[in-house]
Design a protein around this motif. Structure first.
Motif, short mmCIF file in Angstrom:
data_model
loop_
_atom_site.label_atom_id
_atom_site.label_comp_id
_atom_site.label_asym_id
_atom_site.label_seq_id
_atom_site.Cartn_x
_atom_site.Cartn_y
_atom_site.Cartn_z
N ASP B 225 1.12 -1.25 0.08
CA ASP B 225 -0.03 0.13 0.08
C ASP B 225 0.86 1.18 0.10
O ASP B 225 1.20 1.93 1.17
CB ASP B 225 -0.88 -0.04 1.34
CG ASP B 225 -1.69 1.25 1.30
OD1 ASP B 225 -1.96 1.93 0.35
OD2 ASP B 225 -2.54 1.29 2.42
N ASP B 226 1.33 1.64 -1.20
CA ASP B 226 2.09 2.82 -1.27
C ASP B 226 1.77 3.68 -2.50
O ASP B 226 1.51 3.30 -3.70
CB ASP B 226 3.77 2.36 -1.69
CG ASP B 226 4.44 3.31 -2.07
OD1 ASP B 226 4.76 4.19 -1.11
OD2 ASP B 226 4.74 3.83 -3.22
N GLU B 227 1.74 5.07 -2.13
CA GLU B 227 1.37 5.96 -3.45
C GLU B 227 2.65 6.86 -3.64
O GLU B 227 2.62 7.63 -4.79
CB GLU B 227 0.35 7.13 -2.88
CG GLU B 227 0.50 7.95 -1.73
CD GLU B 227 0.21 7.75 -0.40
OE1 GLU B 227 0.39 6.42 0.11
OE2 GLU B 227 -0.27 8.60 0.48
N PHE B 228 3.58 6.54 -3.07
CA PHE B 228 4.79 7.53 -3.30
C PHE B 228 5.57 6.98 -4.61
O PHE B 228 6.17 7.93 -5.26
CB PHE B 228 5.66 7.65 -2.06
CG PHE B 228 4.97 8.36 -1.09
CD1 PHE B 228 4.68 9.58 -1.13
CD2 PHE B 228 4.38 7.64 0.07
CE1 PHE B 228 4.03 10.29 -0.02
CE2 PHE B 228 3.69 8.34 0.85
CZ PHE B 228 3.44 9.66 1.00
N ALA B 229 5.48 5.68 -4.83
CA ALA B 229 6.01 5.59 -6.21
C ALA B 229 5.46 6.25 -7.24
O ALA B 229 6.19 6.69 -8.34
CB ALA B 229 6.00 3.82 -6.43
#
Lengths: 241, 241
Positions: B225-229
């Motif tokens: 769960d990552d939006e920063f990529a």
């Protein structure tokens, strides 16, 4: 005060004056058994900010110049870290503009006279105060929250709210803007959202967003967006009449 | 290895053995211009954990015993904090079990031989390594990520991934469990989610949840769960054949 409208001004003099009005001199109150993340959450944001805003300075204030430990010896642990102060409360830097007041087990020490006296004496000449977690108990005891709304650590809610009976304590809050000068944030991690709101307010939204993205912080932008009051059963506490 | 099944054992001897197997000796690698939150996010979790798990100990390792500053002088700033180490790389504590390796501008210093040699030499006898942010570049250079999946800071993605060409670098990840021994976390703040996953894995979910609630941390429990990529345009980088 947002910077964005000022950027519309094209006069170099007006712009220089606006730049000059931005706070540059930051300080942090340190005491034995401070909570590490209360200090280093906000400071990581500001450390990173200093890579672009190179004129900001930091003073770390404590009773003496000896390293200050996070360890609360009352908890029967030796696990912790020690930070080097730069100034004593008796010889603070001149013209501090922003003061960060962290919490931690040390806010329950029997004698915090030096810390509270320093906060009270410094306040009139400060531009801004950011209190994190049980640091709100310290600024309440210094009188900074009298007649104001504020919040604080939810796990220690009954104790925090007992430290200021002239304050309207707001339970469901990530942070509360207690006045033009004061940000009161909830427990530990919420200090980062508080300082990012401070940065947005003073230096603009683009700066705050860029800093949050740089440290991969999942930012809370709504001050009322808080689940921890419910988790810890914290309720609003109005001031005593 | 989850603890939960062990709790079903009723034999005091089995329980004592299980307790004995839990890691207690933690260390952190410090170097000039480390990123404050990479260190003090995970450590705040562990500091608070030590209030209940009183047998854990912390060593802060650096080249010398002089205070270690967060300030990257290459950035033209003086804004930062200094931390007091407890051990040098040349005289580390015996029997370290968990090593935390932070990132920061200092991971791009021209000479990190001491740091990398220490990590490489310590690794075989460690139980666990938690690398945060650009600290993944350090453990990659020490060979710990050869043939493994890992992640790291998304803003500095192209640089981090250039530091280990035998690693499969995973962009969309809050953290990656690179092996039984290694947690590789993304940028700065993600170190807290990484260490909470470590705590959950080793000491149980209830402990991790209680610690997260205590510091009012909005926990990411899904490692993917990552939006920063997406924010930083980071893409997977497979190992060079």
């Amino acid at each position: 005060m947002k910077l964005a409208p000022l950027l519309l001004l094209t006069s170099p003099v007006a712009l220089a004056l606006a730049q000059e009005a931005l706070p540059t001199r930051f300080g942090v109150v340190l005491f034995t058994a401070f909570q590490a993340l209360d200090v280093f959450g906000p400071l990581d944001v500001l450390n990173t900010f200093s890579f672009q805003q190179k004129n900001i300075t930091l003073s770390l204030l404590s009773r003496t110049l000896s390293p200050v430990s996070t360890v609360p010896i009352t908890m029967g642990t030796t696990f912790g870290e020690s930070i080097v102060p730069t100034h004593t409360f008796d010889a603070p830097p001149s013209n501090l503009e922003v003061l960060i007041v962290p919490g931690g087990a040390g806010t329950r020490a029997p004698d915090l006279t030096k810390e509270i006296d320093f906060i009270r004496a410094a306040f009139p000449s400060l531009k801004y105060v950011i209190a994190v977690c049980t640091g709100n108990a310290l600024i309440a005891r210094a009188g900074l929250l009298d007649g104001k709304r504020a919040t604080g650590n939810k796990k220690s809610w009954s104790w925090v709210t007992s430290q200021g009976n002239k304050t309207h304590w707001v339970a469901k809050a990530r942070w509360v803007r207690s006045s033009e000068k004061i940000w009161s944030t909830s427990g530990v991690s919420s200090g980062v959202d508080g300082v990012l709101n401070f940065v947005e307010t003073i230096y603009g939204e683009a700066v705050a967003t860029d800093l949050a993205h740089g440290i991969e912080w999942r930012r809370v932008t709504d001050p009322d967006d808080d689940e921890f009051a419910a988790i810890w059963g914290a309720k609003d506490v109005p001031p005593l009449e």
